[in-house]
Structure formats: structure tokens, C-alpha cells
Scaffold this motif. Sequence first.
Motif, PDB file in Angstrom:
ATOM      1  N   VAL A 175       0.828  -1.203   0.000  1.00 56.13           N
ATOM      2  CA  VAL A 175       0.000   0.000   0.000  1.00 56.13           C
ATOM      3  C   VAL A 175       0.864   1.255   0.000  1.00 56.13           C
ATOM      4  O   VAL A 175       0.649   2.176  -0.796  1.00 56.13           O
ATOM      5  CB  VAL A 175      -0.941   0.004   1.229  1.00 56.13           C
ATOM      6  N   LEU A 176       1.855   1.276   0.915  1.00 57.68           N
ATOM      7  CA  LEU A 176       2.686   2.475   1.026  1.00 57.68           C
ATOM      8  C   LEU A 176       3.638   2.623  -0.153  1.00 57.68           C
ATOM      9  O   LEU A 176       3.841   3.722  -0.657  1.00 57.68           O
ATOM     10  CB  LEU A 176       3.467   2.436   2.346  1.00 57.68           C
ATOM     11  N   THR A 184       1.870   3.912  -3.236  1.00 58.23           N
ATOM     12  CA  THR A 184       1.585   5.341  -3.100  1.00 58.23           C
ATOM     13  C   THR A 184       2.856   6.172  -3.252  1.00 58.23           C
ATOM     14  O   THR A 184       2.871   7.185  -3.960  1.00 58.23           O
ATOM     15  CB  THR A 184       0.949   5.635  -1.730  1.00 58.23           C
ATOM     16  N   LEU A 199       3.670   9.021  -6.048  1.00 59.05           N
ATOM     17  CA  LEU A 199       4.072  10.388  -5.725  1.00 59.05           C
ATOM     18  C   LEU A 199       5.408  10.722  -6.371  1.00 59.05           C
ATOM     19  O   LEU A 199       5.611  11.817  -6.890  1.00 59.05           O
ATOM     20  CB  LEU A 199       4.175  10.562  -4.205  1.00 59.05           C
ATOM     21  N   VAL A 248      -3.551   7.177   3.575  1.00 62.35           N
ATOM     22  CA  VAL A 248      -3.319   6.044   2.685  1.00 62.35           C
ATOM     23  C   VAL A 248      -3.754   4.737   3.333  1.00 62.35           C
ATOM     24  O   VAL A 248      -4.469   3.929   2.734  1.00 62.35           O
ATOM     25  CB  VAL A 248      -1.828   5.978   2.293  1.00 62.35           C
ATOM     26  N   LEU A 249      -3.321   4.550   4.598  1.00 63.72           N
ATOM     27  CA  LEU A 249      -3.624   3.283   5.265  1.00 63.72           C
ATOM     28  C   LEU A 249      -5.093   3.197   5.672  1.00 63.72           C
ATOM     29  O   LEU A 249      -5.724   2.147   5.538  1.00 63.72           O
ATOM     30  CB  LEU A 249      -2.722   3.113   6.497  1.00 63.72           C
ATOM     31  N   THR A 270      -7.328   2.402   2.727  1.00 65.09           N
ATOM     32  CA  THR A 270      -7.194   0.998   2.344  1.00 65.09           C
ATOM     33  C   THR A 270      -7.890   0.086   3.354  1.00 65.09           C
ATOM     34  O   THR A 270      -8.611  -0.854   2.984  1.00 65.09           O
ATOM     35  CB  THR A 270      -5.706   0.604   2.253  1.00 65.09           C
ATOM     36  N   MET A 274      -1.688  -3.579  10.207  1.00 64.73           N
ATOM     37  CA  MET A 274      -2.174  -2.287   9.741  1.00 64.73           C
ATOM     38  C   MET A 274      -2.994  -1.612  10.833  1.00 64.73           C
ATOM     39  O   MET A 274      -2.871  -0.400  11.065  1.00 64.73           O
ATOM     40  CB  MET A 274      -3.033  -2.476   8.487  1.00 64.73           C
TER      41      MET A 274
END
Lengths: 233, 233
Positions: free
Chosen positions: A107-108, A111, A115, B107-108, B111, B164
Motif C-alpha cells: 500500500v505504502l 503510493t 508520488l 493512505v492506510l 485501504t 495495519m
Amino acid sequence: MDETAPQKGTVTQRAIEQIKAMIGEGRLEPGQRLPTERDLAVQLGISRSSMREAIRALTVMGVLEARHGSGIYVTQLEAGDLLETFGVVADLSRGPRLVELLEVRRVLESTATALAAARITPDQLAEVEKHLTAMNATDDPEEILAHDLAFHRVIAVAAGNDTMAAILEGLSSRTFRARVWRGYQEEGAFERTRREHAAIHRALIAHDPEAARAAAAAHVGEVEEWLRAQLGG
Amino acid sequence: MDETAPQKGTVTQRAIEQIKAMIGEGRLEPGQRLPTERDLAVQLGISRSSMREAIRALTVMGVLEARHGSGIYVTQLEAGDLLETFGVVADLSRGPRLVELLEVRRVLESTATALAAARITPDQLAEVEKHLTAMNATDDPEEILAHDLAFHRVIAVAAGNDTMAAILEGLSSRTFRARVWRGYQEEGAFERTRREHAAIHRALIAHDPEAARAAAAAHVGEVEEWLRAQLGG
DNA sequence: TCGGCCATAGTGGTCCGACCACCTTGCCGG
DNA sequence: CCGGCAAGGTGGTCGGACCACTATGGCCGA
């Protein structure tokens, strides 16, 4: 009951909170030198031993830094300093939690790569290319891993969010990657990894965030799925 | 030069690494009781003081747990244990890094909310509703904040990724939220927050991941933009 | 016999004082 | 004026002592 000393928890724990509070309230600035262990112990009314434990605790948190023979200093409180312990999680995790960590990283990382596609500078792009070619020019797994890490690190930095970069750094700590990739690469994933890195590189050159996001997600996702399969059967 | 004792770094640092290695190699199982401080000190050839500092360090990392009068135990090494220190970052961060942290959270959180929309159980959904109504039924900022935190916590758990969830927990730690929200809510953002929470809730009911992702991203993004504006001028 | 109380041993928590290793400072001699 | 050396200050380590708490087992009373 003594109102001046609430006596909550251990004295060491109290000392930790007090110093943390001092920094939080701005009474201690980043980079500033603290009084000596002996003086601090007197100020907080505890022994030097307990004070040292408190300092040690704040040191591993990345809040303080002790320089032998010089003194104790407040760190710059940058993301890197404070998130260093994040790597411990990766090192000590096993089984299902490794998949969870990779999911967070996917996920990170996706992203961050998106960016980076929008913000990356020519210099940073050149550095990415340097590690990419170096990675493809050798067969030494150690060296490949090193350049692989650097490749993603440069991208994370280019994303412009130091905190995110620091977290990703922890999630990609050497032992973590080494443990997972050992098995992954044994299955002849070199070529696939190469293609995925190339795809990420192309997206960065094109300054195409969506393509970069997709490529990065797929890249991490591959490893994630492989690991999931390993655990499942 | 003595090959049996490489003498790298301080003895305490070495002890930390050794115990961490023991756990990493599986010689120490989660929940297991360690030898006494005194025995450990003898085994590693250091003083009890140094050993205590090492134990303190591993304690704040969430790896060990000391029970007064009973002994030292390895934690369950769950995500929550190891990521507890993550909250310190949020507490000590200021200025631009707060925005970075919110960006990571956006972001997290988006998700996690998307995942939750697909996986949430009726029981969990009921709990979400409970906190939602409780949040709207009071004017006490303290209570609102508590239910707000719980609202998102349930969703994070429902996402099924404990790691998470633990990270998000750290990013939403009480003092962090309190500091940012104090100013945000003063500008009459209650109503907007209510609407955003309602939107998230609707998406969860509909089991619509995309809608949930968008709603959560917008929710966190609102605060993020407000904070960015605060710092910008 | 059974139950709860209590003495006791063992554990982590705290304190003290001493010494060592290292850095910093400033004096002194060239 | 400059470089090296010595002294003081700092964190790092050590050993021992005592305190606070827990757990265990035996003892006493019901």
C-alpha cells in the motif's frame, strides 16, 4: 497520599514520561544537550541507575542520543530517528504477520512510487537508473539485494514524505528482505523482478503516477502472493 | 584481539542483540519465561546493571515484559505489542511532520476501510453503528473523540490486517488526535465530520470497497488539508 | 479432612559508590 | 602562533545491598 509524587508505576517509567513531556512541551529542543545523568537523577529525585534505564529506553525509541564522554543529546526527532525500531517488528515477525507487513508495504510503496513519478527530479532519476543497471549487471545476490534496496529507497525519498520513507525503510530492513527473498529468488524470479523494476522505471520517466502505482503494487504483490502460497501449503 | 568477544559497541547493546537473536532463532518462544536477571547477567558475562538496561530496552520495544516479583517473559510478539512505540512518533511530531503522518494515515485508513467494507461482519457493523450514534448523541468533545477513535478502530480491525490496525492505532493515539482536532473542531467541523462518518458507514453497509476508500480518504484528507493550511499561513 | 492464612524464598525494582573508557578543554612548551 | 599533552568531566560498567512484590507451600483452625 502525597500529591507531589503520585507514585504511579515505577520510578523509571515516571522518569521516561517526564523527559518525554519536557520535549513535548518544548522545554528541550532537538539537538540540545541534556544535564548529566547524575544531575538529572538528582533533579528527578531518583538514583543514577534508574535514570540510566530511562535514558536507555528513550535512546532505543530514537528520542535521545548518548555520546560517550560528551553528554546526552536530544535527537533531531526526524522520522528516521523515531522509526528506527520499526525494523525490529519486521525482524521478529514470522508466518502470517510477514504477509500483513508486505500488504502494508504494498500500500505504502505503491503510493510512494506514484508520488515519486510526479515529483522526481532528474538527479534522483539518474540515481534510480544507476542502481537499476548495477542490479542487472551482477549475479551476486548480496549485491543485487543492496541495489534493490537502494532503488526503492531513492524512490521513497523522491516521494517527498520522509515519514513514509522511514516506514518503508523499516519494512525493507536487510534481514527482513533477505529472509523472504532468499526463497523467492530461488524460484528463478530474477527475470520477473527485472521486468517489474523496468516497468517502475518507465513509469517514473514518463511521470505517470497511475502507471507507477500499478507497477509498484504488482511488484510487491508478486512477493506477497508467493509468500502467501508458501504459508498456505 | 579476542575472537570470542568481538567487543563491538557497548556491552548493553550486545546483550540486546543477543536476546533479540535468541528470539529470532526461536530459542525463546512467545510467552516463555526467561532466566532471572542475575542468571542472564552471568550467562552473558555482564553485570546485572547492564543486563537490566538491555531488558528495559527490549521492554520498551514491546519484545519483553517484566512482572515484578514473578519474572521476565517474552511477549506474544503480536503487532500491537511491537508497534506500541509508534505512538511516540505521533506525540513528538510537530509542524510539517504532522502533515506527513496524516498523509500516511490517509493512505492506510482508506485501504483499511476499503478492506473492511468487503469483510466486515454484522457484529462488527453493529459496533460501528453503536459508536456512530453515541458520537452524534453528545456534545462533550472528550466523549466524541473517544467514540471517534473507537469507530475507526473497529473498522481497522474489521479489515483483517492486525499489523495495519496497530499502525493506525499509533497514528491515532489520544494525544495526537487531541492536539490536531482541538483546533479543527473549533472551526465548526462537527457537522462535516458527522457527514463523513455517515458516508463511511453507508459504504460499509453496502459492502462497497471503492466508496469506502473514497469516503475514508476524503475524511482524513479534510483534516490533512486544514492542517496544511494552518502551517502554510 | 478441608480451607484459608501466613511465613518464606525468590523475583524484579531501587539505590549507592566505585572505577573505567572516552571526549573535551585548556594549559604549556616549542 | 601552533601543536601536543594533561586534567577534568562525561557516559559506561561493575558489584553489592536492600526494598517491594509474588508465589509457593506448610501450618493452623474450622
